[in-house]
Design a protein around this motif. Structure first.
Motif, short mmCIF file in Angstrom:
data_model
loop_
_atom_site.label_atom_id
_atom_site.label_comp_id
_atom_site.label_asym_id
_atom_site.label_seq_id
_atom_site.Cartn_x
_atom_site.Cartn_y
_atom_site.Cartn_z
N VAL A 85 10.36 -20.95 -69.91
CA VAL A 85 9.60 -19.74 -69.58
C VAL A 85 9.15 -19.87 -68.14
CG1 VAL A 85 7.59 -18.32 -70.10
CG2 VAL A 85 8.87 -19.40 -71.98
N ASP A 86 9.58 -18.96 -67.31
CA ASP A 86 9.27 -18.98 -65.88
C ASP A 86 9.64 -20.32 -65.24
OD1 ASP A 86 8.40 -16.37 -65.82
OD2 ASP A 86 6.29 -16.88 -66.15
N GLY A 87 10.80 -20.83 -65.66
CA GLY A 87 11.33 -22.05 -65.07
C GLY A 87 10.78 -23.33 -65.62
N GLU A 88 9.79 -23.26 -66.50
CA GLU A 88 9.19 -24.46 -67.09
C GLU A 88 9.68 -24.62 -68.52
OE1 GLU A 88 7.26 -26.64 -65.59
OE2 GLU A 88 7.21 -25.53 -63.69
N GLY A 89 10.09 -25.84 -68.88
CA GLY A 89 10.54 -26.09 -70.24
C GLY A 89 9.49 -25.68 -71.26
N ALA A 90 9.94 -25.07 -72.35
CA ALA A 90 9.03 -24.58 -73.39
C ALA A 90 9.38 -25.21 -74.73
CB ALA A 90 9.10 -23.06 -73.49
N ARG A 91 8.36 -25.49 -75.52
CA ARG A 91 8.61 -25.96 -76.87
C ARG A 91 9.12 -24.79 -77.71
NH1 ARG A 91 3.03 -28.39 -78.64
NH2 ARG A 91 2.33 -26.60 -77.39
N PHE A 92 9.91 -25.09 -78.73
CA PHE A 92 10.43 -24.03 -79.60
C PHE A 92 10.74 -24.61 -80.96
CE2 PHE A 92 14.07 -25.91 -77.46
CZ PHE A 92 15.01 -26.08 -78.48
N ASN A 93 10.76 -23.74 -81.96
CA ASN A 93 11.20 -24.13 -83.29
C ASN A 93 11.84 -22.93 -83.98
OD1 ASN A 93 8.15 -23.31 -83.66
ND2 ASN A 93 9.08 -23.10 -85.69
N ARG A 94 12.64 -23.20 -85.01
CA ARG A 94 13.37 -22.17 -85.74
C ARG A 94 12.85 -22.09 -87.17
NH1 ARG A 94 18.56 -21.38 -83.73
NH2 ARG A 94 18.63 -19.50 -85.04
N THR A 95 12.65 -20.87 -87.65
CA THR A 95 12.35 -20.60 -89.06
C THR A 95 13.10 -19.34 -89.46
OG1 THR A 95 10.12 -21.54 -88.83
CG2 THR A 95 10.56 -20.20 -90.79
N GLY A 96 14.14 -19.52 -90.26
CA GLY A 96 14.94 -18.37 -90.63
C GLY A 96 15.56 -17.74 -89.40
N ASN A 97 15.33 -16.44 -89.22
CA ASN A 97 15.87 -15.71 -88.06
C ASN A 97 14.87 -15.62 -86.92
OD1 ASN A 97 18.30 -15.21 -89.41
ND2 ASN A 97 17.50 -13.34 -90.35
N GLU A 98 13.82 -16.44 -86.96
CA GLU A 98 12.79 -16.41 -85.93
C GLU A 98 12.89 -17.65 -85.04
OE1 GLU A 98 10.76 -13.88 -85.43
OE2 GLU A 98 11.29 -12.77 -87.25
N LEU A 99 12.97 -17.41 -83.74
CA LEU A 99 12.88 -18.48 -82.75
C LEU A 99 11.49 -18.36 -82.11
CD1 LEU A 99 13.93 -20.68 -80.79
CD2 LEU A 99 14.95 -18.82 -79.42
N THR A 100 10.62 -19.30 -82.40
CA THR A 100 9.26 -19.28 -81.85
C THR A 100 9.22 -20.10 -80.57
OG1 THR A 100 8.32 -19.06 -84.07
CG2 THR A 100 6.83 -19.78 -82.32
N VAL A 101 8.70 -19.51 -79.51
CA VAL A 101 8.65 -20.13 -78.19
C VAL A 101 7.19 -20.34 -77.80
CG1 VAL A 101 9.26 -19.89 -75.75
CG2 VAL A 101 10.81 -19.01 -77.52
N ARG A 102 6.88 -21.56 -77.36
CA ARG A 102 5.53 -21.88 -76.91
C ARG A 102 5.57 -22.27 -75.44
NH1 ARG A 102 6.16 -23.43 -82.09
NH2 ARG A 102 4.54 -22.78 -83.57
#
Length: 470
Positions: A100-117
């Motif tokens: 996000v804006d060039g900075e690595g972001a944490r993420f996880n998958r649940t079903g069809n959802e990709l959650t980005v932190r």
């Protein structure tokens, strides 16, 4: 555009790297997670809350011989609230990296959802850029009505279609029609294949490894279900309408002869539509004719409708081109508003007949009431099974009442207010909601205001009534 992509790493290494580099979050914004769905009446998990997308830049690489899709999506969006995390819709496929804006972001998958932190909370009103690297063999979805959508691989190519939610099988995004954005879609394929998408072909470049890169630009807002990517050994022809709209047709070679007649009047249809409905809302138009059997339906993908083999008649071409005004430029706010797409496009077929020596719109209307299939083949359909503004469920949003009875609603307005006010209202509707979204409530209020008529009986009986209208 500046693509600061993270290098392709093995998934475990990426996860470890992101965990280290994004462990802390900003403490000053007090953001909260964006909703994982928009509570659409029929597809409650479709779309995501907390932001609106402004632009998608999709860089796709596909080889039909192995069916693997490599993708990098750069999604520019505006936060509508303070965000500590947000979701993207993505079905299948392996996520390799997220920033996000060039900075690595944490993420996880649940079903069809990709959650980005993101590493820092996003402020309300902030424009931010999310970059997602992904790959895999996309898998099609089966809809509630049994039809297939998403990424459909054929014997020698593939097509990406997305009504209502299949686009999430080939790129991450906010996959609900209420969030429209501009698009740049670049597709790299082996030499000898064509790659077709929405809008204008900006460049075609030979690259290393015996491949060709096609760069497509769609500057007008587009709902993600109208995005397409088509790969195959297509025959391409180009042209231009008298008013300056460029035409780009990509036709499967085995369908070329059978398609010639039905596609020949595209230019005439676009000029006619501009007179009836107002200026054509896009700079380009055309068609993609797939090998027969690839799909079971045609789809009004923006600027280039996709046909499942040679269009059987010009009425289908007219229907899909009419959607460019009704459905593509003026898009539904929710999937419950589908009759505003299909009712208008079906009524456009009736008007085309009326203006070109065929049955009048009144004749089509009467034929449906009396069951006269000689005038309208749809007369034996169950067009009165439910009110068009209230389909019973997601399996019904493409059923006959949405099309035929939706068109009958429009004709009843015409009967009530007369041709002058009716056609002024239709052109005004297309102009005032150009490149936006609208609901059934928006339309009923607009029709009454613009015509100056009380249309409550039309709404009660034809649009919302559960009984068969007479």
């Amino acid at each position: 555009m500046d693509h600061r992509a993270l290098p392709r790493l093995a998934a475990p290494a990426v996860a470890a790297l992101l965990a280290v580099t994004t462990a802390c979050t900003g403490g000053t914004v007090q953001g909260r997670p964006g909703a994982s769905g928009l509570r659409d009446p029929y597809f409650p998990k479709a779309g995501n809350g907390g932001y609106q997308v402004e632009h998608y830049a999709l860089d796709l690489d596909y080889d039909p011989t192995d069916g693997v899709l490599h993708g990098r999506a750069v999604i520019t969006a505006r936060a509508e609230q303070g965000l500590s995390s947000f979701n993207l819709d993505l079905s299948g496929l392996r996520v390799e990296d997220v920033s996000v804006d060039g900075e690595g972001a944490r993420f996880n998958r649940t079903g069809n959802e990709l959650t980005v932190r993101p590493s820092d909370d996003l402020k309300k009103g902030q424009v931010f850029r999310t970059e997602v690297g992904y790959s895999g063999r996309p898998k099609a979805l089966t809809d509630a009505d049994g039809s297939k959508e998403g990424w459909i691989a054929g014997e020698d190519g593939a097509v990406g279609v997305g009504e209502p939610v299949g686009s999430m099988t080939w790129f991450p995004g906010n996959h609900h029609p209420s969030d429209k954005a501009s698009y740049d879609i670049t597709i790299t394929v082996p030499h000898g294949y064509e790659a077709v998408s929405n809008g204008e072909l900006k460049s075609r470049t030979e690259v290393t490894g015996g491949r060709t890169r096609f760069a497509w630009h769609n500057p007008e807002p587009m709902a993600s279900y109208l995005a397409t990517a088509v790969v195959g050994p297509y025959k391409v022809t180009t042209g231009r309408t008298p008013s300056g709209v460029s035409l780009y047709n990509a036709v499967s070679p085995q369908e070329a002869a059978a398609s010639e007649r039905s596609l020949a009047r595209q230019s005439e249809m676009l000029e006619w539509g501009s007179r009836r409905f107002g200026p054509y809302p896009f700079g380009t138009a055309g068609a993609v004719v797939l090998p027969a059997g690839t799909l079971d339906y045609a789809l009004e993908t923006q600027t280039k409708p996709v046909y499942p083999g040679a269009p059987e008649d010009e009425a289908l071409v007219l229907h899909e081109l009419s959607h460019q005004w009704f459905g593509n430029s003026v898009s539904p706010k929710t999937w419950k508003d589908m009759w505003l797409n299909e009712g208008f496009a079906t009524y456009a077929e009736w008007l085309w007949d009326e203006d070109h020596g065929g049955p009048t719109a009144q004749a089509h209307f009467d034929a449906l009431l009396t069951g006269d299939t000689d005038v309208d083949e749809a007369a034996d359909s169950d067009w009165a099974a439910f009110p068009p503004a209230d389909p019973p469920g997601p399996q019904d949003i493409s059923a006959s009442p949405v099309y035929q009875r939706g068109a009958m609603v429009l004709h009843r307005i015409r009967q009530e207010v007369g041709d002058e006010k009716f056609f002024a209202m239709v052109r005004g509707w297309a102009a005032d909601h150009r490149h936006g979204n609208a609901s059934t409530a928006d339309f009923t209020a607009y029709a009454q205001e613009k015509t100056g008529h009380d249309l409550k009986k039309v709404w009660d009986v034809w649009l919302y009534g559960k009984d068969r209208p007479k």
